[in-house]
Motif scaffolding. Sequence first.
Motif, PDB file in Angstrom:
ATOM      1  N   GLY A 120       0.817  -1.214   0.000  1.00 38.62           N
ATOM      2  CA  GLY A 120       0.000   0.000   0.000  1.00 38.62           C
ATOM      3  C   GLY A 120       0.847   1.259   0.000  1.00 38.62           C
ATOM      4  N   ALA A 124       0.930   4.301  -2.852  1.00 38.81           N
ATOM      5  CA  ALA A 124       0.890   5.729  -2.531  1.00 38.81           C
ATOM      6  C   ALA A 124       2.088   6.458  -3.130  1.00 38.81           C
ATOM      7  CB  ALA A 124       0.838   5.922  -1.022  1.00 38.81           C
ATOM      8  N   LEU A 140      -4.129   9.879   0.267  1.00 40.86           N
ATOM      9  CA  LEU A 140      -4.332   8.463   0.525  1.00 40.86           C
ATOM     10  C   LEU A 140      -4.422   7.716  -0.798  1.00 40.86           C
ATOM     11  CD1 LEU A 140      -5.416   5.877   2.099  1.00 40.86           C
ATOM     12  CD2 LEU A 140      -7.683   6.934   1.921  1.00 40.86           C
ATOM     13  N   ALA A 141      -3.787   6.569  -0.887  1.00 43.41           N
ATOM     14  CA  ALA A 141      -4.006   5.644  -1.991  1.00 43.41           C
ATOM     15  C   ALA A 141      -4.645   4.382  -1.433  1.00 43.41           C
ATOM     16  CB  ALA A 141      -2.694   5.294  -2.689  1.00 43.41           C
ATOM     17  N   MET A 142      -5.662   3.880  -2.111  1.00 47.30           N
ATOM     18  CA  MET A 142      -6.327   2.644  -1.702  1.00 47.30           C
ATOM     19  C   MET A 142      -6.330   1.658  -2.856  1.00 47.30           C
ATOM     20  SD  MET A 142      -9.647   3.800   0.558  1.00 47.30           S
ATOM     21  CE  MET A 142     -10.073   2.095   0.976  1.00 47.30           C
ATOM     22  N   GLY A 150      -3.879   0.041   1.582  1.00 51.92           N
ATOM     23  CA  GLY A 150      -3.720   1.480   1.383  1.00 51.92           C
ATOM     24  C   GLY A 150      -2.389   1.993   1.878  1.00 51.92           C
ATOM     25  N   GLY A 167      -1.105   2.379   7.108  1.00 48.50           N
ATOM     26  CA  GLY A 167      -1.863   2.384   5.871  1.00 48.50           C
ATOM     27  C   GLY A 167      -2.809   1.211   5.699  1.00 48.50           C
ATOM     28  N   ILE A 239     -12.602   6.512   3.452  1.00 49.66           N
ATOM     29  CA  ILE A 239     -11.919   7.722   2.977  1.00 49.66           C
ATOM     30  C   ILE A 239     -12.323   8.922   3.829  1.00 49.66           C
ATOM     31  CG2 ILE A 239     -11.811   9.362   1.061  1.00 49.66           C
ATOM     32  CD1 ILE A 239     -11.953   6.915  -0.815  1.00 49.66           C
ATOM     33  N   ALA A 251      -7.696  11.300  -2.543  1.00 47.83           N
ATOM     34  CA  ALA A 251      -7.593   9.846  -2.399  1.00 47.83           C
ATOM     35  C   ALA A 251      -7.632   9.241  -3.796  1.00 47.83           C
ATOM     36  CB  ALA A 251      -8.733   9.295  -1.553  1.00 47.83           C
ATOM     37  N   ILE A 253      -7.870   5.656  -5.959  1.00 49.59           N
ATOM     38  CA  ILE A 253      -8.338   4.286  -5.769  1.00 49.59           C
ATOM     39  C   ILE A 253      -7.884   3.433  -6.941  1.00 49.59           C
ATOM     40  CG2 ILE A 253     -10.316   2.818  -5.294  1.00 49.59           C
ATOM     41  CD1 ILE A 253     -11.848   5.293  -4.464  1.00 49.59           C
TER      42      ILE A 253
END
Length: 307
Positions: A120, A124, A140-142, A150, A167, A239, A251, A253
Amino acid sequence: MPDAITDVGLAVDIGGTKVDAALVTRDGVLLAGTAARRPTGRASTREQISASITEAAASTLGRLAPDQRLVGIGIGSAGPVDLPNGAVSPVNLPSAQDLRVVDLLSRLAPGVPVRLALDGTCIALAEHWLGALAGCRNALAMVVSTGIGGGFIADGRPVTGATGNAGHIGQTRLEAVDDADPLAGTVEAVGSGTAAVAWARAQGWPGDSGEGLAVAYRSGDDIAVRAVRRSADAVGRAIATAATLLDLEAAAIAGGFVNVADDYIDLVRAAARASAVLPYARGVRVERSALGGDGPLLGAAALVLRG
């Protein structure tokens, strides 16, 4: 004059079903013809997993050209990870508990830096470098796929935490604890592709895959529509919670399940806005990943290519 030398990083991504490797340049290009893949899997032995990791990395390293210089090996892995000891213990690879992957890959290129991060975190890093989070200080990266993972960027840098596991947003809780199943009620248990398919089947849907759910959703099947919206709502609420805690700008996704519906990101965006209590959290920008399936390897490479 001698030919110019191109710096490259060897990127390795360790997952529950496969390990991928490729060479990546400092400007974020995955070099054609350098990719390698080997199987992993829950039934694999420790020796088989170690061999797959080593073989994929060695195969890619064997494609290093004379005008290329290896500056480091970056490893992204499903978690948990143990950064102080350079080890991984992926939940879906039970025989690989405490596998010292940094030591394993250091043998392939003695003297070259080897760095490890949670997958995760790598996503990111990749999105912040080349994707939907470029220019953000807090984001944020999911990844929404068979599970949910994440990674965070705070003040322009990745957040790793004491052990490297910051994360793990998929394991945050949306619902009350169930003593019979501690994972029930987590973001992953509600919102992942696996959970969406399982929920739909429990409601009487006859399918058994995310691909089938996508087809049913597009045909207007009521159960499929509710399953997809249930997933998007869980991701959106996660989120909103993260945005409230960290005052996020955006964010991104990624993951295969985001393709279950053309409007999946719109549904997540609406759920995040509806769930946020404070105006600054409602302002978080929710975007689809700009990197497709390249994010994990680009992020692993970033560990050694970008300070």
